[in-house]
Design a protein around this motif. Sequence first.
Motif, PDB file in Angstrom:
ATOM      1  N   SER A 117      -3.024 -12.044  36.615  1.00  0.00           N
ATOM      2  CA  SER A 117      -4.175 -12.941  36.649  1.00  0.00           C
ATOM      3  C   SER A 117      -3.727 -14.391  36.814  1.00  0.00           C
ATOM      4  O   SER A 117      -4.314 -15.144  37.604  1.00  0.00           O
ATOM      5  N   ALA A 118      -2.685 -14.767  36.091  1.00  0.00           N
ATOM      6  CA  ALA A 118      -2.172 -16.141  36.205  1.00  0.00           C
ATOM      7  C   ALA A 118      -1.637 -16.399  37.614  1.00  0.00           C
ATOM      8  O   ALA A 118      -1.873 -17.461  38.198  1.00  0.00           O
ATOM      9  N   GLU A 119      -0.943 -15.403  38.165  1.00  0.00           N
ATOM     10  CA  GLU A 119      -0.408 -15.550  39.522  1.00  0.00           C
ATOM     11  C   GLU A 119      -1.538 -15.675  40.535  1.00  0.00           C
ATOM     12  O   GLU A 119      -1.487 -16.511  41.438  1.00  0.00           O
ATOM     13  N   GLU A 120      -2.554 -14.840  40.391  1.00  0.00           N
ATOM     14  CA  GLU A 120      -3.703 -14.896  41.305  1.00  0.00           C
ATOM     15  C   GLU A 120      -4.416 -16.244  41.167  1.00  0.00           C
ATOM     16  O   GLU A 120      -4.806 -16.851  42.166  1.00  0.00           O
ATOM     17  N   SER A 121      -4.565 -16.728  39.935  1.00  0.00           N
ATOM     18  CA  SER A 121      -5.200 -18.033  39.722  1.00  0.00           C
ATOM     19  C   SER A 121      -4.384 -19.143  40.380  1.00  0.00           C
ATOM     20  O   SER A 121      -4.942 -20.039  41.015  1.00  0.00           O
ATOM     21  N   ARG A 122      -3.043 -19.059  40.219  1.00  0.00           N
ATOM     22  CA  ARG A 122      -2.177 -20.075  40.829  1.00  0.00           C
ATOM     23  C   ARG A 122      -2.329 -20.060  42.346  1.00  0.00           C
ATOM     24  O   ARG A 122      -2.450 -21.110  42.986  1.00  0.00           O
ATOM     25  N   ARG A 123      -2.351 -18.847  42.933  1.00  0.00           N
ATOM     26  CA  ARG A 123      -2.514 -18.748  44.389  1.00  0.00           C
ATOM     27  C   ARG A 123      -3.870 -19.304  44.829  1.00  0.00           C
ATOM     28  O   ARG A 123      -3.967 -19.977  45.860  1.00  0.00           O
ATOM     29  N   MET A 124      -4.912 -19.021  44.049  1.00  0.00           N
ATOM     30  CA  MET A 124      -6.242 -19.521  44.406  1.00  0.00           C
ATOM     31  C   MET A 124      -6.272 -21.048  44.354  1.00  0.00           C
ATOM     32  O   MET A 124      -6.860 -21.697  45.225  1.00  0.00           O
ATOM     33  N   VAL A 125      -5.628 -21.623  43.315  1.00  0.00           N
ATOM     34  CA  VAL A 125      -5.586 -23.086  43.197  1.00  0.00           C
ATOM     35  C   VAL A 125      -4.816 -23.676  44.379  1.00  0.00           C
ATOM     36  O   VAL A 125      -5.246 -24.677  44.967  1.00  0.00           O
ATOM     37  N   GLU A 126      -3.687 -23.057  44.739  1.00  0.00           N
ATOM     38  CA  GLU A 126      -2.910 -23.552  45.889  1.00  0.00           C
ATOM     39  C   GLU A 126      -3.733 -23.503  47.164  1.00  0.00           C
ATOM     40  O   GLU A 126      -3.726 -24.465  47.950  1.00  0.00           O
TER      41      GLU A 126
END
Length: 192
Positions: A117-126
């Motif tokens: 979830s954190a990785e997906e959130s980071r990708r979405m923010v990027e």
Amino acid sequence: MSSDEETPTFPTTFRGYDRQEVDEYVRSARVKAERLAAALREAEQRLDELAADPAVPLPSPGSGTMGARVERIVALAESEAREIREQAVEEVAQLRAELEQEADQARRFRDQAAKASAEESRRMVERAEKDVAKLRETRAELLEQLVKIGQTVDLVTERLTEKATPKPRDPAPKPPAAIAEAKARLSKAAAD
């Protein structure tokens, strides 16, 4: 039949008692007697086994108030209770180990889900930051093009004004108010 059991009563019919009910009662009494006889045989067999088992202590004559058979039964009951207790302890330990393993697995799954979830959130923010940067670049390009268009419009307006003016001595007419207003808006948009 023991004195605690009721004496059966059967409905009378024209020629005595109802034969079917009497037969059913006799059948159930035989089944009950066979069950009791089997239980008695099993208990006697267990007692014989206990008597032969060296692990079951046999009391010496006159050592207690209970008879030898009763003492063997009590010893057997204690032995079985110990075995049941040991088995219960083993089962509890096994169940605890299984539950701890499931809890560890659940923790690992939770941690993996949190990381994903954190990785997906980071990708979405990027992606969002990249999209915003592209939009800012596009906005800047559009503003730059609008400024160029405004300059072109000014240039065309000046040339049209020069051609429309027959007298070179007359000062050039001022651009219409709408053109000045558009220039002000373009300048303001470029500043933002």
